[in-house]
Design a protein around this motif. Structure first.
Motif, PDB file in Angstrom:
ATOM      1  N   GLN A   8       1.934  -6.138  -6.610  1.00 21.88           N
ATOM      2  CA  GLN A   8       3.143  -6.374  -5.909  1.00 21.88           C
ATOM      3  C   GLN A   8       3.371  -8.022  -5.808  1.00 21.88           C
ATOM      4  OE1 GLN A   8       0.138  -5.485  -4.565  1.00 21.88           O
ATOM      5  NE2 GLN A   8      -0.612  -7.337  -3.228  1.00 21.88           N
ATOM      6  N   SER A   9       2.338  -8.739  -5.865  1.00 22.97           N
ATOM      7  CA  SER A   9       2.830 -10.278  -6.116  1.00 22.97           C
ATOM      8  C   SER A   9       3.716 -10.362  -7.342  1.00 22.97           C
ATOM      9  CB  SER A   9       1.363 -11.139  -6.037  1.00 22.97           C
ATOM     10  OG  SER A   9       0.724 -10.850  -4.849  1.00 22.97           O
ATOM     11  N   ALA A  10       3.228  -9.909  -8.486  1.00 22.39           N
ATOM     12  CA  ALA A  10       4.204  -9.934  -9.508  1.00 22.39           C
ATOM     13  C   ALA A  10       5.458  -9.596  -9.531  1.00 22.39           C
ATOM     14  CB  ALA A  10       3.562  -9.231 -10.840  1.00 22.39           C
ATOM     15  N   LEU A  11       5.671  -8.413  -8.789  1.00 20.93           N
ATOM     16  CA  LEU A  11       6.998  -7.785  -8.611  1.00 20.93           C
ATOM     17  C   LEU A  11       7.872  -8.984  -7.915  1.00 20.93           C
ATOM     18  CD1 LEU A  11       6.499  -4.351  -7.205  1.00 20.93           C
ATOM     19  CD2 LEU A  11       7.146  -5.184  -9.749  1.00 20.93           C
ATOM     20  N   LEU A  12       7.124  -9.636  -6.763  1.00 23.25           N
ATOM     21  CA  LEU A  12       7.840 -10.766  -5.750  1.00 23.25           C
ATOM     22  C   LEU A  12       7.912 -12.004  -6.769  1.00 23.25           C
ATOM     23  CD1 LEU A  12       5.770 -10.305  -2.687  1.00 23.25           C
ATOM     24  CD2 LEU A  12       7.838  -9.653  -2.986  1.00 23.25           C
ATOM     25  N   ALA A  26      12.728  -6.384  -4.373  1.00 27.05           N
ATOM     26  CA  ALA A  26      14.205  -7.065  -4.426  1.00 27.05           C
ATOM     27  C   ALA A  26      14.557  -7.968  -3.256  1.00 27.05           C
ATOM     28  CB  ALA A  26      15.149  -5.869  -5.124  1.00 27.05           C
ATOM     29  N   PRO A  27      14.964  -7.340  -2.095  1.00 31.70           N
ATOM     30  CA  PRO A  27      15.348  -8.198  -0.848  1.00 31.70           C
ATOM     31  C   PRO A  27      14.263  -9.187  -0.478  1.00 31.70           C
ATOM     32  CG  PRO A  27      14.758  -5.935  -0.074  1.00 31.70           C
ATOM     33  CD  PRO A  27      14.753  -5.860  -1.771  1.00 31.70           C
ATOM     34  N   ALA A  28      12.872  -8.799  -0.631  1.00 31.14           N
ATOM     35  CA  ALA A  28      11.945  -9.638  -0.274  1.00 31.14           C
ATOM     36  C   ALA A  28      11.934 -10.917  -1.128  1.00 31.14           C
ATOM     37  CB  ALA A  28      10.542  -9.008  -0.343  1.00 31.14           C
ATOM     38  N   SER A  29      12.063 -10.707  -2.431  1.00 30.40           N
ATOM     39  CA  SER A  29      11.852 -12.020  -3.285  1.00 30.40           C
ATOM     40  C   SER A  29      13.251 -12.955  -2.857  1.00 30.40           C
ATOM     41  CB  SER A  29      11.872 -11.558  -4.799  1.00 30.40           C
ATOM     42  OG  SER A  29      13.119 -10.867  -5.170  1.00 30.40           O
ATOM     43  N   HIS A  39       0.817  -1.337   0.013  1.00 31.75           N
ATOM     44  CA  HIS A  39      -0.170   0.023  -0.077  1.00 31.75           C
ATOM     45  C   HIS A  39       0.824   1.300  -0.101  1.00 31.75           C
ATOM     46  CE1 HIS A  39      -3.751  -2.310   0.618  1.00 31.75           C
ATOM     47  NE2 HIS A  39      -3.113  -2.854   1.620  1.00 31.75           N
ATOM     48  N   GLY A  40       2.324   1.332   0.299  1.00 33.81           N
ATOM     49  CA  GLY A  40       2.997   2.557   0.294  1.00 33.81           C
ATOM     50  C   GLY A  40       3.784   2.815  -0.833  1.00 33.81           C
ATOM     51  N   ASP A  41       3.530   2.066  -2.022  1.00 29.51           N
ATOM     52  CA  ASP A  41       4.165   2.241  -3.196  1.00 29.51           C
ATOM     53  C   ASP A  41       5.818   2.165  -2.922  1.00 29.51           C
ATOM     54  OD1 ASP A  41       4.449   2.963  -5.951  1.00 29.51           O
ATOM     55  OD2 ASP A  41       4.747   4.651  -5.643  1.00 29.51           O
ATOM     56  N   ARG A  42       6.346   1.375  -2.121  1.00 27.17           N
ATOM     57  CA  ARG A  42       7.604   0.828  -1.699  1.00 27.17           C
ATOM     58  C   ARG A  42       8.062  -0.305  -2.484  1.00 27.17           C
ATOM     59  NH1 ARG A  42      10.156   0.994   3.656  1.00 27.17           N
ATOM     60  NH2 ARG A  42      11.959   1.134   2.456  1.00 27.17           N
ATOM     61  N   GLN A  43       8.217  -0.179  -4.026  1.00 29.04           N
ATOM     62  CA  GLN A  43       8.306  -1.156  -4.999  1.00 29.04           C
ATOM     63  C   GLN A  43       9.812  -1.680  -4.583  1.00 29.04           C
ATOM     64  OE1 GLN A  43       6.675  -0.680  -9.158  1.00 29.04           O
ATOM     65  NE2 GLN A  43       5.808   1.108  -8.147  1.00 29.04           N
TER      66      GLN A  43
END
Length: 239
Positions: free
Chosen positions: A138-142, A101-104, A93-97
Motif C-alpha cells: 500500500q505504501s508503494a501505491l501511495l 488515488a484520492p489518498a495520494s 488490509h481490505g484490498d481497497r487499492q
C-alpha cells in the motif's frame, strides 16, 4: 461517454458508499469525520498542535523534542481516527487499492513544502513474504501517486526489508525500535540514485516513527542529503 456511464454507475463515497458528485470523493458526512490536518503542526512528525504559529516559525511537539527522530521533517494528510482510520484499514488490509488515488492526492498537497525538484519518492518496503500474502504494498501505491502528482522521481525498490518483522501494533516505542533496527537497507542496485539527494519516505500511518527512523538511517548511510516523511494518517497521541 461519461454521462451514460455515471447514469448506470453513479459515483459513490469512498468511505460509506453514499452518492457523491465525483469519483474518489467523500460525502459531506464522511468529510466532516475525516480530520484533515491543517493549521499549526509539528514540523517533524506532522501532528496537529494547539495555538497559532508565526510565519516561518518551526515548532515541535513534546514527543519529537524529548525523543528526536532520525529524519528531518514530516507531514500527514489526516489524523488516524474515525473515517480516516477506516480508509487506512481499507487500503492496508481490505484490498481497497482504489483508495490510493484520492489518498495520494491529499498526501501530495500535505507534502508540497517538504520536497523540491530533486526529491526521490520512496515507499517503506514490505518483506517479500508479506508482499506475497497481501499481493501489493500500500505504501508503494501511495508513493507512486504522490510522485505523479508532484512530478517527482519515484523509486519503489530503493529500500529493502532484510527480514520479516512482527507487527508493531501494541508494542512500546522501545520495543518498536528494537524490532525494526537493521531491518531496512538500501537496495545495492539503486544506491547510486541517492548520493547527495533528498528522499521523501512514504507510509500509510505514523505512530511512534520507528519504521521511518530505520529507513532514514539506511538512506543517510548512503549519503542522502535530507530525509523527509509523509503518511496518509498520523496517530495524534502527542496532542
Amino acid at each position: 461517454m461519461q454521462s451514460p456511464v455515471r447514469l448506470f454507475y453513479p459515483s459513490q463515497c469512498i468511505s460509506c458508499g453514499d452518492l457523491v458528485d465525483s469519483e474518489g470523493a467523500l460525502c459531506g458526512s464522511c468529510w466532516r469525520d475525516t480530520h484533515f490536518i491543517t493549521g499549526t503542526i509539528c514540523d517533524c512528525c506532522g501532528v496537529p498542535l494547539l495555538g497559532d504559529s508565526a510565519p516561518d516559525e518551526i515548532l515541535q511537539c513534546d514527543g519529537c523534542r524529548d525523543h528526536p527522530h532520525v529524519w528531518d521533517r514530516g507531514r500527514a494528510a489526516f489524523v488516524y481516527r474515525d473515517t480516516g482510520r477506516k480508509l487506512v484499514l481499507g487500503l492496508k488490509h481490505g484490498d481497497r487499492q482504489e483508495l490510493a488515488a484520492p489518498a495520494s492526492k491529499w498526501m501530495a498537497r500535505a507534502a508540497e513544502d517538504i520536497v523540491d525538484e530533486d526529491t526521490i519518492v520512496v515507499p517503506i518496503p514490505l518483506h517479500w513474504s508479506r508482499f506475497l500474502k497481501r499481493r501489493y504494498n500500500q505504501s508503494a501505491l501511495l508513493s507512486r501517486g504522490i510522485a505523479t502528482q508532484l512530478g517527482l522521481e519515484h523509486c519503489p525498490d530503493l529500500l529493502k526489508r532484510m527480514r520479516r518483522t512482527v507487527s508493531l501494533d501494541g508494542l512500546s516505542p522501545k520495543e518498536r525500535n528494537a524490532t525494526v533496527s537493521g531491518a531496512i537497507a538500501v537496495n545495492p542496485k539503486r544506491q547510486h540514485l541517492i548520493d547527495g539527494r533528498p528522499i521523501l519516505l512514504v507510509d500509510d500511518v505514523l505512530t511512534t516513527g520507528a519504521t521511518f527512523d530505520a529507513a532514514a538511517r539506511a538512506c543517510f548511510a548512503s549519503q542522502a542529503c535530507e530525509v523527509n516523511v509523509i503518511t496518509l494518517a498520523r496517530v495524534a497521541q502527542d496532542t
